[in-house]
Design an enzyme around this catalytic site. Structure first.
Site, PDB file in Angstrom:
ATOM      1  N   TYR A 184     -16.995  -8.785  -3.499  1.00 56.23           N
ATOM      2  CA  TYR A 184     -16.815  -8.108  -4.764  1.00 56.23           C
ATOM      3  C   TYR A 184     -18.281  -7.991  -5.423  1.00 56.23           C
ATOM      4  O   TYR A 184     -18.505  -6.900  -6.132  1.00 56.23           O
ATOM      5  CB  TYR A 184     -15.839  -9.126  -5.661  1.00 56.23           C
ATOM      6  N   THR A 201      -2.882  -1.662  -8.926  1.00 59.88           N
ATOM      7  CA  THR A 201      -3.077  -2.904  -9.408  1.00 59.88           C
ATOM      8  C   THR A 201      -2.661  -2.731 -10.954  1.00 59.88           C
ATOM      9  O   THR A 201      -2.302  -3.855 -11.756  1.00 59.88           O
ATOM     10  CB  THR A 201      -4.469  -3.392  -9.445  1.00 59.88           C
ATOM     11  N   ASP A 231      -5.901   8.624  -6.431  1.00 60.38           N
ATOM     12  CA  ASP A 231      -6.534   7.474  -5.933  1.00 60.38           C
ATOM     13  C   ASP A 231      -7.897   7.977  -6.253  1.00 60.38           C
ATOM     14  O   ASP A 231      -8.240   9.060  -5.618  1.00 60.38           O
ATOM     15  CB  ASP A 231      -6.199   7.351  -4.397  1.00 60.38           C
ATOM     16  N   ILE A 232      -8.912   6.984  -6.658  1.00 66.36           N
ATOM     17  CA  ILE A 232     -10.192   7.515  -6.570  1.00 66.36           C
ATOM     18  C   ILE A 232     -11.077   7.423  -5.144  1.00 66.36           C
ATOM     19  O   ILE A 232     -12.117   8.202  -5.125  1.00 66.36           O
ATOM     20  CB  ILE A 232     -11.311   6.623  -7.370  1.00 66.36           C
ATOM     21  N   PHE A 260      -5.608  -3.661 -17.009  1.00 68.18           N
ATOM     22  CA  PHE A 260      -5.609  -4.340 -18.480  1.00 68.18           C
ATOM     23  C   PHE A 260      -6.894  -3.629 -19.273  1.00 68.18           C
ATOM     24  O   PHE A 260      -6.505  -3.192 -20.642  1.00 68.18           O
ATOM     25  CB  PHE A 260      -6.285  -5.726 -17.915  1.00 68.18           C
ATOM     26  N   LYS A 276     -20.151  -4.231  -6.694  1.00 70.63           N
ATOM     27  CA  LYS A 276     -20.571  -3.931  -8.029  1.00 70.63           C
ATOM     28  C   LYS A 276     -22.377  -3.744  -8.328  1.00 70.63           C
ATOM     29  O   LYS A 276     -22.627  -2.834  -8.817  1.00 70.63           O
ATOM     30  CB  LYS A 276     -20.105  -5.178  -9.067  1.00 70.63           C
TER      31      LYS A 276
END
Length: 325
Positions: free
Chosen positions: A155, A46, A67-68, A22, A159
């Site tokens: 999550y 995603t 893929d990171i 997005f 971060k």
């Protein structure tokens, strides 16, 4: 102000990780519209191929499926790049509670791989997505950098850890990193489908299709809903920021506060419908109230969001009406 006044050197090369997602696809689109060379890295776990399909014929755009979590892939993607906008991550607080190990692999190790690859490649600026979730159980409003509480989801922890690595990579290695704490971003290309869909696109689709949305909790939780173009501006301004501001994290919101039930009523009004919502149980790990103090980003990044909720939601609804035909 907006991002139209931001300029870079003519030969600037940008890498957008998570570029098929997005936020990432909107960044790719904005950079291409400005005439820049854009490299997109995404494993499509995603992100959606359809988000970047319109860019594939642009000679300035390159898509790398990767893929990171793989350091060598990150290194190859960073070769010759001046600016990295690292958006690759898995979102959703509820899903992180179900899959904490996967979130650690992608959001922490993956981001660390990207910072290391950027450092080794001599990248000028490394801008990465953080989240308002780092404020955790803090009840302070508005949310200010330096007044974080205890994180309440895996999550949020990922971060918070990314921000610590961002600080270290500036202090130890001289990599200019800038963490952007996004506050409830919405707008075009945000997926309305799936168990973990964000509330605004989900509600818009349900209301357009005559369905009854479910509000988790009592509807009195508040959010700083932030239109996508504000986030584009923040990323671009971070790429132009002084090195003295590097190693820091910044709130990126619209600087407003809207209760969920009021947001829902505004959606109904904008769509011309009248549907009484249902109410469900609160979601585990969700922050109760969220409202950004954006003064630090204004001062150090020159961030000046042009879109309030009313202006942004009108544009978002126009896009979804077309997309959901």
């Amino acid at each position: 102000m907006s991002y139209q006044d931001i300029t870079f050197e003519k030969e600037a090369v940008f890498l957008v990780t998570g570029g098929a997602g997005f936020i990432g696809s909107n960044l790719c689109e904005a950079l291409l519209s400005m005439g820049h060379t854009v490299r997109c890295l995404d494993d499509l776990s995603t992100g959606k191929y359809e988000n970047i399909e319109p860019f594939l014929e642009n000679e300035n755009f390159t898509f790398i499926k990767g893929d990171i979590r793989d350091l060598e892939t990150c290194k190859r993607a960073c070769e010759g790049v001046g600016y990295v906008m690292n958006q690759a991550a898995w979102g959703s607080v509820p899903r992180s509670i179900e899959m904490p190990l996967l979130y650690e692999e992608i959001n922490i190790r993956g981001t660390l791989n990207m910072m290391e690859a950027a450092r080794q490649s001599g990248v000028k600026k490394f801008v990465y997505a953080s989240s308002s979730s780092v404020y955790g159980d803090s009840t302070e409003l508005p949310k200010r950098e330096g007044q974080e509480g205890k994180v309440i989801s895996p999550y949020a922890l990922t971060k918070k850890t990314d921000e610590e690595y961002g600080r270290l990579y500036k202090e130890l290695y001289g990599l200019d990193t800038y963490g952007l704490r996004y506050f409830n971003v919405f707008g075009r290309r945000q997926d309305p489908d799936g168990m973990y869909a964000a509330v605004i696109p989900k509600f818009i689709k349900q209301l357009l299709h005559g369905e009854t949305p479910i509000i988790n909790g009592d509807g009195r939780q508040s959010r700083d809903f932030t239109y996508i173009d504000n986030v584009i501006e923040a990323n671009l301004r971070a790429c132009k920021a002084d090195s003295e501001a590097a190693g820091e994290a910044f709130n990126i919101g619209a600087g407003g506060r809207l209760y969920l039930i009021d947001m829902y009523e505004q959606l109904c009004q904008a769509l011309g419908v009248s549907v009484e919502p249902k109410f469900g149980p609160p979601r585990a790990g969700d922050v109760r109230d969220s409202n950004a103090d954006i003064s630090k980003a204004r001062k150090l990044l020159g961030y000046d969001p042009s879109y309030d909720f009313e202006k942004g939601i009108g544009l978002a609804i126009d896009w979804y009406r077309e997309y959901l035909k």
